[in-house]
Motif scaffolding. Sequence first.
Motif, PDB file in Angstrom:
ATOM      1  N   ILE A   3      10.892 -21.230 -20.261  1.00  0.00           N
ATOM      2  CA  ILE A   3       9.839 -22.233 -20.078  1.00  0.00           C
ATOM      3  C   ILE A   3       9.255 -22.550 -21.451  1.00  0.00           C
ATOM      4  O   ILE A   3       9.054 -21.652 -22.272  1.00  0.00           O
ATOM      5  CB  ILE A   3       8.717 -21.701 -19.157  1.00  0.00           C
ATOM      6  N   THR A   4       8.984 -23.812 -21.701  1.00  0.00           N
ATOM      7  CA  THR A   4       8.393 -24.210 -22.980  1.00  0.00           C
ATOM      8  C   THR A   4       6.992 -24.750 -22.761  1.00  0.00           C
ATOM      9  O   THR A   4       6.764 -25.580 -21.886  1.00  0.00           O
ATOM     10  CB  THR A   4       9.250 -25.287 -23.680  1.00  0.00           C
ATOM     11  N   VAL A   5       6.056 -24.250 -23.577  1.00  0.00           N
ATOM     12  CA  VAL A   5       4.676 -24.727 -23.551  1.00  0.00           C
ATOM     13  C   VAL A   5       4.396 -25.437 -24.860  1.00  0.00           C
ATOM     14  O   VAL A   5       4.677 -24.915 -25.938  1.00  0.00           O
ATOM     15  CB  VAL A   5       3.690 -23.542 -23.363  1.00  0.00           C
ATOM     16  N   GLN A  17      -1.451 -20.848 -19.198  1.00  0.00           N
ATOM     17  CA  GLN A  17      -1.721 -20.283 -17.880  1.00  0.00           C
ATOM     18  C   GLN A  17      -0.968 -21.029 -16.792  1.00  0.00           C
ATOM     19  O   GLN A  17      -0.476 -20.421 -15.834  1.00  0.00           O
ATOM     20  CB  GLN A  17      -3.224 -20.283 -17.577  1.00  0.00           C
ATOM     21  N   ALA A  18      -0.843 -22.331 -16.933  1.00  0.00           N
ATOM     22  CA  ALA A  18      -0.076 -23.111 -15.951  1.00  0.00           C
ATOM     23  C   ALA A  18       1.385 -22.666 -15.943  1.00  0.00           C
ATOM     24  O   ALA A  18       2.014 -22.577 -14.872  1.00  0.00           O
ATOM     25  CB  ALA A  18      -0.184 -24.596 -16.268  1.00  0.00           C
ATOM     26  N   ALA A  19       1.939 -22.384 -17.106  1.00  0.00           N
ATOM     27  CA  ALA A  19       3.319 -21.904 -17.186  1.00  0.00           C
ATOM     28  C   ALA A  19       3.457 -20.547 -16.503  1.00  0.00           C
ATOM     29  O   ALA A  19       4.406 -20.304 -15.750  1.00  0.00           O
ATOM     30  CB  ALA A  19       3.752 -21.805 -18.648  1.00  0.00           C
ATOM     31  N   LEU A  20       2.505 -19.661 -16.733  1.00  0.00           N
ATOM     32  CA  LEU A  20       2.536 -18.342 -16.104  1.00  0.00           C
ATOM     33  C   LEU A  20       2.406 -18.451 -14.588  1.00  0.00           C
ATOM     34  O   LEU A  20       3.084 -17.744 -13.833  1.00  0.00           O
ATOM     35  CB  LEU A  20       1.415 -17.476 -16.673  1.00  0.00           C
ATOM     36  N   THR A  32      11.250 -15.971 -20.375  1.00  0.00           N
ATOM     37  CA  THR A  32      10.824 -16.238 -21.750  1.00  0.00           C
ATOM     38  C   THR A  32       9.985 -17.507 -21.757  1.00  0.00           C
ATOM     39  O   THR A  32      10.429 -18.552 -21.261  1.00  0.00           O
ATOM     40  CB  THR A  32      12.021 -16.411 -22.695  1.00  0.00           C
ATOM     41  N   ILE A  33       8.774 -17.402 -22.281  1.00  0.00           N
ATOM     42  CA  ILE A  33       7.915 -18.581 -22.426  1.00  0.00           C
ATOM     43  C   ILE A  33       7.800 -18.875 -23.915  1.00  0.00           C
ATOM     44  O   ILE A  33       7.183 -18.115 -24.674  1.00  0.00           O
ATOM     45  CB  ILE A  33       6.524 -18.348 -21.814  1.00  0.00           C
ATOM     46  N   PRO A  52       9.153  -9.174 -15.917  1.00  0.00           N
ATOM     47  CA  PRO A  52       9.122  -8.995 -17.375  1.00  0.00           C
ATOM     48  C   PRO A  52       8.988 -10.344 -18.081  1.00  0.00           C
ATOM     49  O   PRO A  52       9.754 -11.274 -17.815  1.00  0.00           O
ATOM     50  CB  PRO A  52      10.469  -8.338 -17.680  1.00  0.00           C
ATOM     51  N   ILE A  53       8.008 -10.442 -18.970  1.00  0.00           N
ATOM     52  CA  ILE A  53       7.709 -11.720 -19.632  1.00  0.00           C
ATOM     53  C   ILE A  53       7.747 -11.534 -21.144  1.00  0.00           C
ATOM     54  O   ILE A  53       7.225 -10.549 -21.680  1.00  0.00           O
ATOM     55  CB  ILE A  53       6.329 -12.242 -19.208  1.00  0.00           C
ATOM     56  N   LEU A  54       8.369 -12.487 -21.834  1.00  0.00           N
ATOM     57  CA  LEU A  54       8.320 -12.574 -23.284  1.00  0.00           C
ATOM     58  C   LEU A  54       7.588 -13.846 -23.665  1.00  0.00           C
ATOM     59  O   LEU A  54       8.035 -14.947 -23.333  1.00  0.00           O
ATOM     60  CB  LEU A  54       9.739 -12.596 -23.875  1.00  0.00           C
TER      61      LEU A  54
END
Length: 296
Positions: A3-5, A17-20, A32-33, A52-54
């Motif tokens: 995902i790209t922010v 936060q919207a991406a999360l 992966t953000i 798991p988040i990066l």
Amino acid sequence: MLITVSAEKDGDFTRLQAALDSISQKDYSEVTIRIKPGVYREKIVIPSDAPPILLLGEDPEATIISWSDNAHTLDEDGKPLGTFRSGTMNIFSKQFTAENITIQNASGPGTGQAVAAFVDGDQAVFRRVRFLGDQDTLYTGQGKQYYNDCYIEGDVDYIFGPATALFDRCHLHNKRSRGYITAASTPEGTSFGYVFLDCRITSGEGVRDMYLGRPWRPYGHVAFLRTVMDGSITGEGWHNWGAPDREKTCRYEEYESSGAGANPSERVSWSRQLTSTEASKYQILTILGGWHPEGY
């Protein structure tokens, strides 16, 4: 999953936060953000059931997550948030990683406790992350945590909590005089609390009489190994928080400190200088109980 922010609206989301919030809790594959450069003014919460988040920034100087709550900020019911709800980034999940970003509490000096990162999940990894704040900048909650090549600043108890946290080649910066770098609350029987390996300590102009730590709880453990300390560190090094009984239970250790702030002969009698044999046991896998932070 990627995902790209981007604050410039050329990504999947403009707000982190919207991406999360878009991540499905049912899919436990790693996410992966990618966060493009910009200042993201928002309060972030990563729930305990997140996969798991990066969080991957491009440049910590240019990728900034900032908010300005402090312990006295009123919530929607008109009640003070308190320290534990003041965080800019609040991490409750396991296997979380952040790289190349800045996490800031912009409340400012003199506003009391104001947490930048509230890290309360096991196996948290931070690489090249800047933690900006004043009092209580970084809360290390439960579990094992690994910080590599990070910058952490503050004035009073700016690294605090019960976690086993390893700070590997990190830069600590004291912003004001007569403060404390650490306030460990290591649980009784825990082998390691805070361990600083090959770090350096600097300070602002005129800053002096800083302590390496004081025990927030009776069994606080902090060890500085091969750390370069500037002249802001007071000779005695450690403080008992006004509770002499804690001198008998806390464990404050150093090995081969150097710089103007390294004064082993002046340290309080209840701290210790490690022997080379004792220091050799301070290995990453040993400190982290066999957990291997991938990529270190």
